[in-house]
Every structure is written in structure tokens, then in C-alpha cells.
Design a protein around this motif. Structure first.
Motif, mmCIF file in Angstrom:
data_model
loop_
_atom_site.group_PDB
_atom_site.id
_atom_site.type_symbol
_atom_site.label_atom_id
_atom_site.label_comp_id
_atom_site.label_asym_id
_atom_site.label_seq_id
_atom_site.Cartn_x
_atom_site.Cartn_y
_atom_site.Cartn_z
ATOM 1 N N LYS A 307 0.841 -1.194 0.000
ATOM 2 C CA LYS A 307 0.000 0.000 0.000
ATOM 3 C C LYS A 307 0.879 1.248 0.000
ATOM 4 C CE LYS A 307 -3.824 -2.023 2.697
ATOM 5 N NZ LYS A 307 -4.638 -1.856 3.928
ATOM 6 N N LYS A 310 1.816 5.796 4.945
ATOM 7 C CA LYS A 310 1.093 6.907 5.564
ATOM 8 C C LYS A 310 1.823 8.225 5.330
ATOM 9 C CE LYS A 310 -1.162 4.181 9.195
ATOM 10 N NZ LYS A 310 -1.304 3.960 10.657
ATOM 11 N N ILE A 313 1.113 9.465 1.789
ATOM 12 C CA ILE A 313 -0.242 10.034 1.675
ATOM 13 C C ILE A 313 -0.289 11.419 2.303
ATOM 14 C CG2 ILE A 313 -2.654 9.723 2.326
ATOM 15 C CD1 ILE A 313 -2.069 6.670 2.412
ATOM 16 N N SER A 355 -4.159 0.240 -3.961
ATOM 17 C CA SER A 355 -4.325 1.672 -3.657
ATOM 18 C C SER A 355 -5.752 2.175 -3.797
ATOM 19 C CB SER A 355 -3.409 2.493 -4.571
ATOM 20 O OG SER A 355 -2.068 2.107 -4.454
ATOM 21 N N THR A 358 -6.999 3.993 -0.777
ATOM 22 C CA THR A 358 -6.201 5.214 -0.606
ATOM 23 C C THR A 358 -6.636 6.282 -1.588
ATOM 24 O OG1 THR A 358 -4.304 3.919 0.150
ATOM 25 C CG2 THR A 358 -3.866 6.149 -0.628
ATOM 26 N N CYS A 362 -8.044 9.990 -0.672
ATOM 27 C CA CYS A 362 -7.434 11.209 -1.210
ATOM 28 C C CYS A 362 -8.463 12.062 -1.943
ATOM 29 C CB CYS A 362 -6.280 10.848 -2.152
ATOM 30 S SG CYS A 362 -4.822 10.195 -1.309
#
Length: 520
Positions: A307, A310, A313, A355, A358, A362
Motif C-alpha cells: 500500500k 502513511k 499520503i 491503492s 487510498t 485522497c
């Protein structure tokens, strides 16, 4: 290196194709004009090297991603960059033939995704301890004498490389000597760093029998970052000691603050899994439906998943937030033009991982950032009015897209996930002559845009202008046959080299080009 063709290619590489062609060295020269390029190609002939001294590199500082600290770059003058490109063209094929298979950083045909996929393949069916290692100041501390001895080659090459290593650094009006290291920013610096670190993988595996049934430590390196994988903690600790001892011979040491041991599945010293090149890699406990099975069909109770980390991101959302704040007074079209390349680049980089969640996160946070931007611009209007102005299709199609008649904001989740990613084969190199394999990889590479991939397939991997096969590292651009950038029909597009694009639109010549007919 005496070949005129090689010298012309080296000059073209640094003056036309390289992104740093607009950055000057200490002599202030940049953007070399066409009539000066041939003179430069003559000036870099090896027969002149004995009488030439290398000018110092110009030091500039660039911020590290997500950190307040900066890292130094050393920018050589343009003619030295051309000489470095020429020497690199001579050295790289030789070293690519012997480099270790699990070295991926700054090598043609290899990328971050290959390194990450190599890790995934090694932990897919087995739990392992991991030494997540980092070399302290690798580029700044490589021992010059050890590197030159390892370089071997002709005396002429060693002599010119030594002049680059000892050229010094100019920061402002102060000149500082370079006693160690290869300045980041030079054309040949990444290759020299890989040569310096070549042999680390072999050293760590030394002493283990060749028996296939005996597990050996797996070393996967990307530039100065590397990991060591083994199911036994003591083997990982022993490998760390071997790595430290070997690195001392090159004047290098492990960064103890960043180097740590962790485990891919269970908690070890409070950590599970590890971050590598912006990805978080670990094995998650899962039920019998999703579990991985070994070669005998036995459920293992876990699944290896990659992934975005953190930190990655957080940095990305901070960047989008800062850009939106800086453009509070800008139009919607300008804001979209600023954000789309950031979103596209970040999403493409992480498309080889799991992803999807994620990307959705986002998009949600980006919506909140944009809503704050819109409300700031129209503080006296209601939320319904603001949404209908900047997200006009919500009521009709439930399509929460930030857009107007001129532009549309790209969504993270519109980027398709590519899993599994096809890692580069073993010791394969673009210099091995297998053009079919490398042209196929170029078409399907995650960072190759869909439009370019489509054109590469149509053109059989060849440039439509010079009719040469595209190679890894070539700058590929899309050109419109009729000059109308609004006409994006497939029949009106062609993929060509960046330098071919410059030639085609050069004001010095008038070219006649018909679809399907070469300019020759």
C-alpha cells in the motif's frame, strides 16, 4: 568514445533531452544553440582531455520530500556533462553485464516498482524478518581511491573520472575541495554510486552453501536504500554485520537512526512491516477465503499486501492543500491545471499497489480542500450555490467532479490499478539485444500514458519520425500531424522522440510529412 556518433549522442542527451538542460553550471552556460552543439561534440574528443581541467560543480540545495532539511546537488558545466555522458555510454554496458540481479536503482530498464515487486515475491509465501537499512550520506562519503580501484578500465577513463571527483564545489563565491563522494547532479554520478555498491549482495550471501534447500538472505537494493530478508532473525543480524564491514571498505556506514529490524507479519519491537520507496509492505492476517496457499495447497493465514505509506499520503495531501491555498485568487481553470499533473503523477506511481481505498480517501480529502477554497471565494453565498457552481453535474448524474466548461479535475480513483506488476526478468538489460522484450515492457510500463502506449503499439515500438526503435530512457512525446492540438483522433497522432519533435518543428527547415510516409 572517439566515435563521432557517440559524441553527438552524448551532446544531444545533455543539451536537448535532459530535464536539467536549462540549469547552468559555474560558467552560466545553458540552452546550447544548435550551431554550438557540433562544436561541443568536437571539444569533448578524448584527445583533448589531457590538457583540460574540470571546472568545479555549482552547489544548489533542494528540499527533501516532506522534510524541512535539504539535500545538495552538484551541477557540472555543460561541456563536462557531455563528457560524462560519453564516458557513461562506454562504461554502462560493461557494468550492466555484471551488476547484481537485485540492484534496481538508477539502472536502465529498472525502476522502484521492480524493487518493490521483488520484495513482494520474496514474502508472498513466507514470513520473514527484515533489515530495513539506509547508508549514511552515501553520495557524499564514497572513498575516491577505493572507487577508482574498483572502476578498473583504461587509464584514460580513470584519469578523467578522478578529475570529476576532485573538481571541487562552488557555493556562492566559495570553493570547497571534494575529498570524498560523487556529487549528486552529475550525469555519471548514479552509475559511479552503483559501481561503488556493487558486490554488497554477494558479500552478504558469502558462506552459504549453493544447495537450493538452504535459505540464503535476500538483498534487494535501490540506490543507497536496501533491505535484507530472511526467516531467521539471527541470519538477518549477521547479514547486517557483514554489510557494515563491507561498506567500511568504501568509506561508508549504515545510518543507525534509520536502520532497523522488523517482521513482515508479527509485531517486533512495536513494528509490523516496513516502508520502502514510499510503499508500506507487510503481511496481513486474513480468513480462509482470502488467505494465500503454499505450493502444497495449505492455507497460510496471511496475505502480503503493498500500500502507499502513511507518510507518502500525508505529503501528497499537504502538497495539494498548499497549492490550493496559494491559488485562492486564481481561476478554477488555473487551479485545475496546477492540480492535475500532481494527481496524475502521484496516482500513477502507486498504481502497482493495493491503492483503491487510498485513492478514495485522497479524493474525499481533496474535495474538502476544494470546498474550503470555493467557500472562501464566495463567503456570502450558500453551500448549495457553491456546489452547483463548481460541481455542476452533481444533481443530474451524482458526479462529484470539480469542473466547468473549460477544464475538469482528475480523480485519483480514475487511475486503474495494475496488479500484479510484471517485474523485470533476472539479469535482463536493455543492452542484451532483446529489443522485442524491452519494447513490450515500454508499452505496458505503469508510467507510460495510455495514449503513448496505444501509439507505441500502432507504430510497433518505433519512432514515426526517425523510424528507430524506442529504448528505455528515451523521451517520448506525442505530436499532432495537422498541428491542431484540439484534434486528438488516433489517426492524427504519432509518438516521436523529443529531439525528433524539436527537429520536426524547427524554424530552420520546412518539412513535408504525410501520414504513413517518412520524412526521408
Amino acid at each position: 568514445m572517439k566515435s563521432e556518433a557517440a559524441r553527438l549522442l552524448a551532446v544531444r542527451r545533455v543539451t536537448q533531452e535532459n530535464q536539467g538542460k536549462k540549469t547552468a553550471g559555474v560558467d552560466g552556460i545553458k540552452l546550447v544553440k544548435p550551431q554550438q552543439r557540433k562544436a561541443m561534440a568536437k571539444a569533448i574528443h578524448p584527445k583533448h582531455w589531457k590538457h583540460q581541467k574540470s571546472k568545479p560543480v555549482r552547489r544548489v540545495w533542494i528540499p527533501k520530500p516532506g522534510k524541512a532539511e535539504k539535500r545538495p546537488l552538484g551541477i557540472p558545466v555543460m561541456v563536462e556533462r557531455a563528457k560524462q555522458a560519453l564516458v557513461k555510454a562506454a562504461l554502462e554496458p560493461e557494468w550492466e553485464a555484471v551488476f547484481e540481479p537485485n540492484s534496481y536503482g538508477f539502472r536502465p530498464g529498472r525502476s522502484c516498482w521492480d524493487a518493490v515487486e521483488a520484495i513482494y515475491n520474496n514474502i508472498r509465501y513466507k514470513q520473514k524478518y527484515v533489515l530495513d537499512a539506509d547508508i549514511k550520506g552515501c553520495f557524499d562519503n564514497i572513498n575516491h581511491e577505493a572507487l577508482l580501484k574498483k572502476l578498473e578500465g583504461s587509464a584514460e577513463i580513470r584519469r578523467v573520472v578522478k578529475t570529476w571527483l576532485k573538481a571541487g564545489i562552488m557555493e556562492g563565491m566559495e570553493l570547497a575541495p571534494t575529498e570524498a563522494g560523487t556529487p549528486q547532479g552529475g550525469v555519471i554520478s548514479p552509475l559511479l554510486a552503483n559501481i561503488a555498491l556493487h558486490g554488497l549482495e554477494e558479500e552478504i550471501k558469502k558462506g552459504y552453501p549453493k544447495d537450493r534447500n538452504v535459505e540464503k538472505p535476500v538483498v534487494i537494493r535501490y540506490a543507497d536504500d536496501f533491505v535484507i530478508l530472511h526467516s531467521d532473525k539471527e541470519a538477518v543480524e549477521q547479514a547486517a554485520i557483514r554489510a557494515e564491514e563491507w561498506l567500511k571498505n568504501m568509506g561508508l556506514h549504515l545510518n543507525q537512526k534509520k536502520t532497523k529490524i522488523t517482521h513482515t507479519h508479527t509485531s517486533y519491537e512495536g513494528n509490523v512491516g516496513f516502508d520502502f520507496l514510499g510503499f508500506h509492505i507487510r503481511q496481513y492476517p486474513v480468513g480462509k477465503t482470502n488467505t494465500v496457499k503454499n505450493t502444497n495447497g495449505k492455507p497460510l493465514g496471511f496475505k502480503a499486501i503493498i500500500k502507499p505509506s502513511k507518510e507518502a499520503i500525508k505529503r501528497h495531501l499537504e502538497e495539494t492543500g498548499n497549492r490550493i491555498k496559494a491559488l485562492r485568487a486564481a481561476s478554477q481553470e488555473k487551479l485545475i491545471r496546477e492540480l492535475n499533473p500532481v494527481i496524475r503523477g502521484w496516482s500513477n506511481y502507486y498504481r502497482i499497489a493495493a491503492s483503491s481505498d487510498t485513492y478514495a480517501l485522497c479524493d474525499h480529502i481533496l474535495y474538502q480542500q476544494l470546498l474550503s477554497w470555493a467557500k472562501y471565494r464566495h463567503s456570502k453565498k450558500g453551500i448549495g450555490w457553491v456546489i452547483s457552481k463548481y460541481w455542476p453535474k452533481v444533481k443530474e448524474h451524482r458526479d462529484w467532479t470539480f469542473q466547468n466548461d473549460e477544464a475538469e479535475l482528475r480523480k485519483h480513483r480514475k487511475t486503474p490499478i495494475i496488479r500484479p506488476y510484471a517485474k523485470v526478468k533476472g539479469n535482463a538489460s536493455p543492452y542484451d539485444g532483446n529489443l522485442l522484450y524491452w519494447s513490450q515492457r515500454l508499452k505496458t510500463h505503469p508510467m507510460t500514458r495510455h495514449k503513448v502506449g496505444m501509439l507505441l503499439q500502432k507504430q510497433h515500438g518505433k519512432c514515426r519520425w526517425c523510424e528507430l526503435t524506442f529504448k528505455d530512457g528515451d523521451k517520448i512525446e506525442v505530436d499532432h500531424l495537422d498541428g491542431n492540438h484540439g484534434n486528438n483522433q488516433k489517426s492524427n497522432l504519432m509518438a516521436i522522440h523529443r529531439h525528433c519533435h524539436d527537429e520536426r518543428h524547427s524554424p530552420r527547415e520546412t518539412w513535408v510529412y504525410a501520414a504513413g510516409v517518412s520524412h526521408n
